[in-house]
Every structure is written in C-alpha cells, then in structure tokens.
Design a protein around this motif. Structure first.
Motif, PDB file in Angstrom:
ATOM      1  N   GLU A   1      42.501  49.056 -24.403  1.00  0.00           N
ATOM      2  CA  GLU A   1      42.236  47.697 -25.529  1.00  0.00           C
ATOM      3  C   GLU A   1      40.862  47.317 -25.008  1.00  0.00           C
ATOM      4  O   GLU A   1      40.341  46.681 -25.894  1.00  0.00           O
ATOM      5  CB  GLU A   1      43.327  46.659 -24.605  1.00  0.00           C
ATOM      6  CG  GLU A   1      44.664  47.095 -25.402  1.00  0.00           C
ATOM      7  CD  GLU A   1      45.637  45.819 -24.690  1.00  0.00           C
ATOM      8  OE1 GLU A   1      45.022  44.843 -24.368  1.00  0.00           O
ATOM      9  OE2 GLU A   1      46.981  46.254 -24.904  1.00  0.00           O
ATOM     10  N   ALA A   2      40.472  47.525 -23.817  1.00  0.00           N
ATOM     11  CA  ALA A   2      39.108  47.013 -23.316  1.00  0.00           C
ATOM     12  C   ALA A   2      37.985  47.758 -24.408  1.00  0.00           C
ATOM     13  O   ALA A   2      37.002  47.258 -25.010  1.00  0.00           O
ATOM     14  CB  ALA A   2      38.568  47.221 -22.143  1.00  0.00           C
ATOM     15  N   ALA A   3      38.239  49.051 -24.313  1.00  0.00           N
ATOM     16  CA  ALA A   3      37.201  49.859 -25.078  1.00  0.00           C
ATOM     17  C   ALA A   3      37.163  49.659 -26.680  1.00  0.00           C
ATOM     18  O   ALA A   3      36.198  49.760 -27.420  1.00  0.00           O
ATOM     19  CB  ALA A   3      37.623  51.516 -25.007  1.00  0.00           C
ATOM     20  N   PHE A   4      38.532  49.136 -27.418  1.00  0.00           N
ATOM     21  CA  PHE A   4      38.520  49.063 -28.613  1.00  0.00           C
ATOM     22  C   PHE A   4      38.055  47.587 -28.683  1.00  0.00           C
ATOM     23  O   PHE A   4      37.552  47.198 -30.133  1.00  0.00           O
ATOM     24  CB  PHE A   4      40.146  48.983 -29.037  1.00  0.00           C
ATOM     25  CG  PHE A   4      40.335  50.367 -29.660  1.00  0.00           C
ATOM     26  CD1 PHE A   4      40.248  51.021 -30.756  1.00  0.00           C
ATOM     27  CD2 PHE A   4      41.124  51.360 -28.533  1.00  0.00           C
ATOM     28  CE1 PHE A   4      40.523  52.062 -31.357  1.00  0.00           C
ATOM     29  CE2 PHE A   4      41.475  52.575 -29.218  1.00  0.00           C
ATOM     30  CZ  PHE A   4      41.177  53.012 -30.335  1.00  0.00           C
ATOM     31  N   ALA A   5      38.013  46.860 -27.927  1.00  0.00           N
ATOM     32  CA  ALA A   5      37.538  45.352 -28.065  1.00  0.00           C
ATOM     33  C   ALA A   5      36.052  45.728 -28.132  1.00  0.00           C
ATOM     34  O   ALA A   5      35.376  44.678 -28.980  1.00  0.00           O
ATOM     35  CB  ALA A   5      37.796  44.579 -26.643  1.00  0.00           C
ATOM     36  N   ALA A   6      35.214  46.277 -27.331  1.00  0.00           N
ATOM     37  CA  ALA A   6      33.854  46.669 -27.632  1.00  0.00           C
ATOM     38  C   ALA A   6      33.598  47.264 -28.832  1.00  0.00           C
ATOM     39  O   ALA A   6      32.707  46.757 -29.697  1.00  0.00           O
ATOM     40  CB  ALA A   6      33.415  47.651 -26.460  1.00  0.00           C
ATOM     41  N   PHE A   7      34.427  48.218 -29.421  1.00  0.00           N
ATOM     42  CA  PHE A   7      34.306  48.918 -30.740  1.00  0.00           C
ATOM     43  C   PHE A   7      34.299  47.743 -31.614  1.00  0.00           C
ATOM     44  O   PHE A   7      33.566  47.723 -32.770  1.00  0.00           O
ATOM     45  CB  PHE A   7      35.363  49.746 -30.749  1.00  0.00           C
ATOM     46  CG  PHE A   7      35.619  50.726 -32.091  1.00  0.00           C
ATOM     47  CD1 PHE A   7      34.472  50.611 -32.963  1.00  0.00           C
ATOM     48  CD2 PHE A   7      36.764  51.039 -32.676  1.00  0.00           C
ATOM     49  CE1 PHE A   7      34.494  51.213 -34.262  1.00  0.00           C
ATOM     50  CE2 PHE A   7      36.758  51.938 -33.654  1.00  0.00           C
ATOM     51  CZ  PHE A   7      35.683  52.027 -34.706  1.00  0.00           C
ATOM     52  N   GLY A   8      35.342  46.826 -31.636  1.00  0.00           N
ATOM     53  CA  GLY A   8      35.646  45.914 -32.676  1.00  0.00           C
ATOM     54  C   GLY A   8      34.477  44.903 -32.620  1.00  0.00           C
ATOM     55  O   GLY A   8      34.180  44.525 -33.716  1.00  0.00           O
ATOM     56  N   ARG A   9      33.574  44.506 -31.444  1.00  0.00           N
ATOM     57  CA  ARG A   9      32.749  43.580 -31.780  1.00  0.00           C
ATOM     58  C   ARG A   9      31.621  44.340 -32.245  1.00  0.00           C
ATOM     59  O   ARG A   9      30.795  43.662 -32.966  1.00  0.00           O
ATOM     60  CB  ARG A   9      32.332  43.314 -30.362  1.00  0.00           C
ATOM     61  CG  ARG A   9      31.013  42.199 -30.067  1.00  0.00           C
ATOM     62  CD  ARG A   9      31.376  41.079 -31.000  1.00  0.00           C
ATOM     63  NE  ARG A   9      30.341  40.118 -30.967  1.00  0.00           N
ATOM     64  CZ  ARG A   9      29.769  39.530 -32.072  1.00  0.00           C
ATOM     65  NH1 ARG A   9      30.470  39.243 -32.988  1.00  0.00           N
ATOM     66  NH2 ARG A   9      28.827  38.596 -31.824  1.00  0.00           N
ATOM     67  N   ALA A  10      31.012  45.841 -31.990  1.00  0.00           N
ATOM     68  CA  ALA A  10      30.298  46.462 -32.637  1.00  0.00           C
ATOM     69  C   ALA A  10      30.312  46.503 -34.289  1.00  0.00           C
ATOM     70  O   ALA A  10      29.402  46.363 -34.798  1.00  0.00           O
ATOM     71  CB  ALA A  10      30.216  47.758 -32.206  1.00  0.00           C
ATOM     72  N   VAL A  11      31.947  46.554 -34.510  1.00  0.00           N
ATOM     73  CA  VAL A  11      31.973  46.526 -36.219  1.00  0.00           C
ATOM     74  C   VAL A  11      31.401  45.127 -36.548  1.00  0.00           C
ATOM     75  O   VAL A  11      30.873  45.053 -37.648  1.00  0.00           O
ATOM     76  CB  VAL A  11      33.295  46.787 -36.546  1.00  0.00           C
ATOM     77  CG1 VAL A  11      33.676  46.490 -38.098  1.00  0.00           C
ATOM     78  CG2 VAL A  11      33.624  48.338 -36.023  1.00  0.00           C
ATOM     79  N   GLU A  12      31.951  44.037 -35.935  1.00  0.00           N
ATOM     80  CA  GLU A  12      31.435  42.879 -36.427  1.00  0.00           C
ATOM     81  C   GLU A  12      30.077  42.432 -36.605  1.00  0.00           C
ATOM     82  O   GLU A  12      29.493  41.809 -37.439  1.00  0.00           O
ATOM     83  CB  GLU A  12      32.087  41.750 -35.332  1.00  0.00           C
ATOM     84  CG  GLU A  12      33.832  41.646 -35.304  1.00  0.00           C
ATOM     85  CD  GLU A  12      34.322  40.566 -34.349  1.00  0.00           C
ATOM     86  OE1 GLU A  12      33.504  40.178 -33.626  1.00  0.00           O
ATOM     87  OE2 GLU A  12      35.388  40.498 -34.386  1.00  0.00           O
ATOM     88  N   LEU A  13      29.372  42.941 -35.342  1.00  0.00           N
ATOM     89  CA  LEU A  13      28.026  42.776 -35.554  1.00  0.00           C
ATOM     90  C   LEU A  13      27.244  43.549 -36.763  1.00  0.00           C
ATOM     91  O   LEU A  13      26.486  43.123 -37.442  1.00  0.00           O
ATOM     92  CB  LEU A  13      27.066  43.227 -34.175  1.00  0.00           C
ATOM     93  CG  LEU A  13      27.518  42.661 -32.739  1.00  0.00           C
ATOM     94  CD1 LEU A  13      26.974  43.350 -31.811  1.00  0.00           C
ATOM     95  CD2 LEU A  13      26.833  41.329 -32.887  1.00  0.00           C
ATOM     96  N   GLY A  14      27.921  44.892 -36.916  1.00  0.00           N
ATOM     97  CA  GLY A  14      27.424  45.594 -38.219  1.00  0.00           C
ATOM     98  C   GLY A  14      27.429  44.697 -39.550  1.00  0.00           C
ATOM     99  O   GLY A  14      26.655  44.838 -40.371  1.00  0.00           O
ATOM    100  N   GLU A  15      28.566  44.102 -39.616  1.00  0.00           N
ATOM    101  CA  GLU A  15      28.910  42.982 -40.796  1.00  0.00           C
ATOM    102  C   GLU A  15      27.649  41.986 -41.035  1.00  0.00           C
ATOM    103  O   GLU A  15      27.773  41.464 -42.046  1.00  0.00           O
ATOM    104  CB  GLU A  15      30.262  42.555 -40.452  1.00  0.00           C
ATOM    105  CG  GLU A  15      31.436  43.560 -40.680  1.00  0.00           C
ATOM    106  CD  GLU A  15      32.580  43.229 -40.409  1.00  0.00           C
ATOM    107  OE1 GLU A  15      33.028  41.942 -39.951  1.00  0.00           O
ATOM    108  OE2 GLU A  15      33.855  43.804 -40.673  1.00  0.00           O
ATOM    109  N   GLU A  16      27.079  41.746 -40.011  1.00  0.00           N
ATOM    110  CA  GLU A  16      26.066  40.572 -40.125  1.00  0.00           C
ATOM    111  C   GLU A  16      24.599  41.540 -40.518  1.00  0.00           C
ATOM    112  O   GLU A  16      23.943  40.758 -41.061  1.00  0.00           O
ATOM    113  CB  GLU A  16      25.715  39.977 -38.578  1.00  0.00           C
ATOM    114  CG  GLU A  16      27.131  39.559 -38.308  1.00  0.00           C
ATOM    115  CD  GLU A  16      26.452  38.754 -36.949  1.00  0.00           C
ATOM    116  OE1 GLU A  16      25.480  38.794 -36.402  1.00  0.00           O
ATOM    117  OE2 GLU A  16      27.569  38.473 -36.050  1.00  0.00           O
ATOM    118  N   TYR A  17      24.568  42.807 -40.595  1.00  0.00           N
ATOM    119  CA  TYR A  17      23.353  43.233 -41.071  1.00  0.00           C
ATOM    120  C   TYR A  17      23.833  44.540 -42.078  1.00  0.00           C
ATOM    121  O   TYR A  17      23.798  45.566 -42.098  1.00  0.00           O
ATOM    122  CB  TYR A  17      22.714  44.213 -39.977  1.00  0.00           C
ATOM    123  CG  TYR A  17      22.241  42.892 -38.903  1.00  0.00           C
ATOM    124  CD1 TYR A  17      21.051  42.519 -39.032  1.00  0.00           C
ATOM    125  CD2 TYR A  17      23.136  42.737 -37.842  1.00  0.00           C
ATOM    126  CE1 TYR A  17      20.626  41.505 -38.188  1.00  0.00           C
ATOM    127  CE2 TYR A  17      22.773  41.895 -36.862  1.00  0.00           C
ATOM    128  CZ  TYR A  17      21.525  41.146 -36.949  1.00  0.00           C
ATOM    129  OH  TYR A  17      20.996  40.320 -35.963  1.00  0.00           O
TER     130      TYR A  17
END
Length: 268
Positions: free
Chosen positions: A252-268
């Motif tokens: 779950e922790a690894a997927f939380a980091a993955f999800g946050r990386a996707v969110e950051l990408g949506e800003e750019y």
C-alpha cells in the motif's frame, strides 16, 4: 561533447560527479548552473566542473542538458531557456512528475529523456529508470545510458507510466528500507544494545541479505524459508509480520508513492 547540469542540489551534483568519471567526457566538459552563490562556490572548488551563474553563458554551448531542479521551478526556468536552446540538444530530466510532452512544448524541442534516480546514486549504487521521446536516436540513448550508469545502474522502461511506477519502488524505496532499519535499531536499543552496536547489527544484516540475494537466483520467499525453521525464532517474527498484515501495508505504501507521482504528472 559538453554536458550542462542545471541545479547544484544533491542529485544534480551526484550526476555531475558521476559523469566526470565517464570516458565519454573530458575534464571541463561539465558545466553546472545554479542561482545560489553558495552552491556555485562549492562547485567552483571541484577542479573538473565549470561553475556558471548566467544561463546565457552555458545553455547554447551544451550538447546534453540535465534538468535537475525542483518541479515547481520548471516553468520559470523554461521561460528563460526557450530562446537559448536548439533542436539538436538532448535534454535529460530528473524532475519528478514533469512529463516529456510538457518539456517539449515548453522549450520547443523534441529530444527529451525522462529519468527517475534514487538516493543511492550518491554512492554509485543508484538505480535510474528512464524513458525517451521517439525523436531520441539509438546512439543518443547509448550515450544517455552510459552517463546514467556512472551513478549505478540504469533501466529503460516502456513508457512514462513506468517512470511513475518506478518512483513507488526504486525512487522512494530507499526510504522504506531506512524505515525498516530504524525500527530494527529501535528494537535493538530496547533490548539493551548500544547505539553503535545496534547500527552495526542492522546495517550488516541488510548488507549481507542483499548480497545473498544478488549472488543467487533464489526468490525472497525461498530465502525466508532457508532462514526460518518450524517453531523457531525467525518463524515467530515472520508469523508476527503476517498477523499484522505487514506485507499488504508495504505494498500500500509503494502504491501511495506511485499514486502521488501520477498526481504530480497531471500538473504538468
């Protein structure tokens, strides 16, 4: 070939230092640009770097440009760079979440490689996953891999989704290891060991386990079975972890980091 590293932070200097040892480059073919006078003074003391504070003095001269600034600095930086770049230059970005298309559109160029390094690059044991735009040639990819490998190993992935995914595994992963190490050291202290002894017990245990894993083709489950015997001490520890759902919590922790990386990408 001249390389420009924009950003003299930890990762920028890590790559600059690593690349200085590459046979692909000669001394003084690495330029480091930063707006901090303190950081440039530090860079200036290193014989094989040219420390530069004016963007106009370095961007037009570079063949390869490493973008090693924080993502929130990207827009301002690209506005200053756009009039100075040319289509033949190759850009390697280690900015988390900033997409290839964003860089291409912001700078009006095509040759972009997006990479995700991790902290062990500082000691030559890093893992950098990377993906490139279609416009990057095979020869250029060969050079990119050679430069990235100066800090450890590089791994080319299929698309940018896997850059985000690798963020959750290798990019953020060292922190998970440190988290586990910290917990084990705290347990050792509570058992009565000194701080120094606790550190040795834990660090050597991790070093040895990783070395065993790397030198054999056995998977982690098999190694756990080799260590654990029925009714023994290791089995008691593993049973406790299973009862507390540690396996799922780590995923779950690894997927939380993955999800946050996707969110950051949506800003750019």
């Amino acid at each position: 070939m001249k390389v420009l590293v924009i950003g003299a932070g930890n990762m920028g200097l890590t790559y600059a230092t690593g690349m200085s040892k590459s046979k692909l480059l000669k001394k003084h073919n690495i330029m480091v640009l930063d707006k901090s006078k303190e950081k440039l003074e530090e860079v200036g003391k290193i014989a094989y770097f040219d420390a530069i504070d004016k963007i106009e003095d370095c961007v037009p001269q570079a063949d390869i440009i490493f973008l090693a600034v924080k993502p929130y600095h990207a827009e301002e930086l690209f506005q200053r760079m756009k009039k100075l770049v040319n289509p033949e230059q190759l850009f390697i970005s280690i900015m988390a979440g900033v997409t290839i298309k964003y860089i291409q559109d912001a700078l009006g160029i095509q040759k972009v490689v997006r990479a995700m390094p991790n902290l062990p690059a500082q000691v030559g044991k890093g893992l950098t996953s990377y993906v490139s735009a279609d416009e990057v040639s095979r020869l250029e990819l060969f050079m990119v891999e050679g430069l990235l490998d100066t800090t450890g190993k590089s791994l080319r992935v299929k698309n940018e989704k896997f850059i985000d995914a690798s963020t959750g595994i290798s990019g953020s992963g060292p922190a998970y290891v440190f988290y586990f190490m910290q917990s084990m050291m705290e347990a050792a202290l509570q058992m009565g060991f000194s701080e120094n002894v606790s550190k040795v017990l834990v660090s050597q245990t991790f070093t040895g386990a990783v070395e065993l894993f790397n030198q054999n083709n056995l998977n982690p489950d098999t190694w756990m079975e080799k260590v654990a015997s029925k009714g023994g001490t290791t089995r008691a520890a593993l049973d406790s972890m299973e009862d507390n759902n540690v396996n799922e919590l780590i995923k779950e922790a690894a997927f939380a980091a993955f999800g946050r990386a996707v969110e950051l990408g949506e800003e750019y």
